[in-house]
Enzyme design. Sequence first.
Site, PDB file in Angstrom:
ATOM      1  N   PHE A 148     -10.756  -6.766  14.633  1.00  0.00           N
ATOM      2  CA  PHE A 148      -9.883  -6.456  13.884  1.00  0.00           C
ATOM      3  C   PHE A 148      -9.505  -5.975  12.621  1.00  0.00           C
ATOM      4  CE2 PHE A 148      -8.322  -9.198   9.801  1.00  0.00           C
ATOM      5  CZ  PHE A 148      -7.469 -10.366  10.447  1.00  0.00           C
ATOM      6  N   GLN A 149      -8.290  -5.510  12.523  1.00  0.00           N
ATOM      7  CA  GLN A 149      -8.009  -4.953  11.216  1.00  0.00           C
ATOM      8  C   GLN A 149      -8.803  -3.527  11.576  1.00  0.00           C
ATOM      9  OE1 GLN A 149      -8.335  -6.631   8.079  1.00  0.00           O
ATOM     10  NE2 GLN A 149      -5.322  -7.411   8.183  1.00  0.00           N
ATOM     11  N   MET A 190      23.849   9.216   0.590  1.00  0.00           N
ATOM     12  CA  MET A 190      24.505  10.285   1.103  1.00  0.00           C
ATOM     13  C   MET A 190      24.409  10.586   2.406  1.00  0.00           C
ATOM     14  SD  MET A 190      23.046  13.221  -0.057  1.00  0.00           S
ATOM     15  CE  MET A 190      22.804  14.261  -0.918  1.00  0.00           C
ATOM     16  N   LYS A 197     -17.407  -0.509   6.361  1.00  0.00           N
ATOM     17  CA  LYS A 197     -18.327  -1.227   5.485  1.00  0.00           C
ATOM     18  C   LYS A 197     -19.789  -1.487   5.643  1.00  0.00           C
ATOM     19  CE  LYS A 197     -17.675  -6.796   4.838  1.00  0.00           C
ATOM     20  NZ  LYS A 197     -17.057  -6.682   3.486  1.00  0.00           N
ATOM     21  N   GLU A 254       0.640  -1.239  -0.347  1.00  0.00           N
ATOM     22  CA  GLU A 254       0.246  -0.165   0.014  1.00  0.00           C
ATOM     23  C   GLU A 254       0.757   1.028  -0.162  1.00  0.00           C
ATOM     24  OE1 GLU A 254      -0.555  -2.245   2.173  1.00  0.00           O
ATOM     25  OE2 GLU A 254      -3.121  -3.334   1.667  1.00  0.00           O
TER      26      GLU A 254
END
Lengths: 563, 169
Positions: free
Chosen positions: A114-115, A471, A164, A52
């Site tokens: 959950f999540q 760097m 949802k 993601e």
Amino acid sequence: MALNITGRKLFVKALKEEGVDTIFAYPGGMITDIIDELYKTEGINVVLGRHEQALVHEAEGYARATGKTAVVLVTSGPGATNTITGIADAYYDSIPMVIFTGQVPLHLIGNDAFQEVDIVGMTRSITKYGVTVRNRDDMGKIIKMGFQIASTGKPGPVLIDIPKDIQTISGDPEYPEHVDIRGYHPNETVHIGQLKKAYRLLKTAKQPLLLAGGGVRIAGAEDKLVKFAEKMNIPVTTTIMAKGVMPEDHPLFIGNCGMHGRYAANKAVTECDVLFSIGTRFNDRITGELDEFAPKAKIVHVDIASASISRNVSVDVPVTADAKIALERLVEYAERIECKEWLTEIKAWEAEHPLSMPKSKIGVCPQDVCEAISEVFPNANIVTDVGQHQMWATQFIQLNKGQEFITSGGLGTMGFGFPAAIGASIGNPHKPVVLITGDGGFQMNMQEMATAMSNKHQIIICIFNNSNLGMVRQMQQLFYGKRYEITDLSSSDGHYYPDFMEWANSYSCKGIRITNDEEIKSALNEAKANKKGPTVLEFIVSPDDLVLPMVKSGTPLSDMILR
Amino acid sequence: MKNRWIALYVENQVGVLAKVSGLFSAKSYNLQTLTVGTTERDDVSRMTISVMADDATFEQIKKQLNAMVEVIKVIDLTTLPIHMKEILYAKVSALKPEGKTEAFQIAQVFNQGGNVKIVDIGEDSVLFECTLTERKNNELVALLKSRFKKIEVTRGGAVAVESISSSCR
């Protein structure tokens, strides 16, 4: 009255009405309904990334290459938290984007389900606007607001969190054409009196300098800027985010300024008597030590965000305006200033310390690679990751009109480059994309090779491999007595992992390793001929090559380390 | 550095208080008090904010607040004529009888038109209820601390409104 529709149907309807033809998505439990709706929808290309964070960078590259507002769709919990770095990157580089996150059903919010994460709370300081849809009938209004806010004023990311159950509840079928937002009034005008005052100040200058930032590019004011500079006959320097707004071979263009800017440009900032700046927030990479920034100059600052004005640098004439609106007016006023001596002086500084790298003892010279890329790909969009290669690209890549230079300027996100290059190629499939990346940053999102292979667009992946995090190593070399702690990426067995050639082969992708300067052009030309997908070019670079000039963080721009 | 006052009209929505207060912590602004409540409109809340800041920082704070989508209007109250009050409760305990008498005397001296009262009392304790300006409350707390050993203070933060024809700050 029209029949009610489900949230998932309204979601797709909203995308259609916004003219969205591409979205960047990764599935998960809390967006399965929306994904199912996308399955039934024609005309929206759903790009599946492999992580993601990369997905958001892909969307950034897409937005930068097309000028459109990019759309991201991810699930709740880890899907949402993975986007955070990308969102912050988009926020700091003002990239228009709407991120949709799934959320657990309303009745579970707050249960540590959950999540479940409070993604709106987590991203509050890195979004222009963020909201959870708590009422199905507000959904259309909220999505419309999201697109309006993301794309107007100073653009930026907006996060819309959709539980949802909201996706399946039926409700208002309308998607509004416009929403009045009482707390949001992007600046669409310019205060003429203030602009004239700024112009009059510029007109009195003996040693004038224009400083253009990324806002000039975002506003699409490149041509106006060039015209203004030409009519007034004043030199122009740019920030990295504005690289390319002025053709780099233009006689009035003096290069980038800032931490790794050109000697002549930093000298000009230090010596100018009027600094006329447009669309920059005077980031510390541009100013160096603030107290000694442009010490002799009266400063004009034109910016669309009034909060950017007089924040870092105190300004003599502030002008709150979109760069294009301001420049359109300024071009009307513009009259030539005679400053021949000043221009000659700048030329002398350039001659004194031109940008040039010494030839390396091992591998290829990064300057030669950048110059060859400019020659072989005069029309490609250039994307970089973050690190030494990025600064070399800002110094040595010559941009022509129509070429975008896409880089992570504000946040400096390693791992940005590769996915952003993929997104840029998806946005503009017929234009080659050259990615300039380091071996460190590339490894932060190299899983996206699968995404690149799925899309079959021409991306020339140029990995500058010095087997180090260059760097930071450069800072260790210059300021920490060469104590190279955790910057060497070679393995304890002396090998370098992965072998990028074998790795590329495992994706059925051609890889070429370039170890000396003679091979640079033929490799680039071979990649140019492969129009049907990515090519990996691994340029072996010496870890001792430095990015110079360098202004040490917190010191004045005039204190440049030159060798 | 000076004490400054802002009134803020914001959307009455979930997360707006977090967004506004988050700005102060994220940018290290020195927030003194923040109060919030609804207005005559259900969908609009009004905040009164006091902050310690120099001129440049205060300008920046106002601009940053203005830039928020959820902020409808920012009013700088620093130099405006306003009425301002803060509710304060002070419980003074472990009092001897003469201490109790002194507490009542203090309340009497500070009281103007019923804005300082002793509203509760026990065997050895009293409860002050004050609706004073923030400064006056500071003075009262300082006095109570100097005179009594055991005090417990609860303050609500200041609420301010622009004056019509008189002012009190």
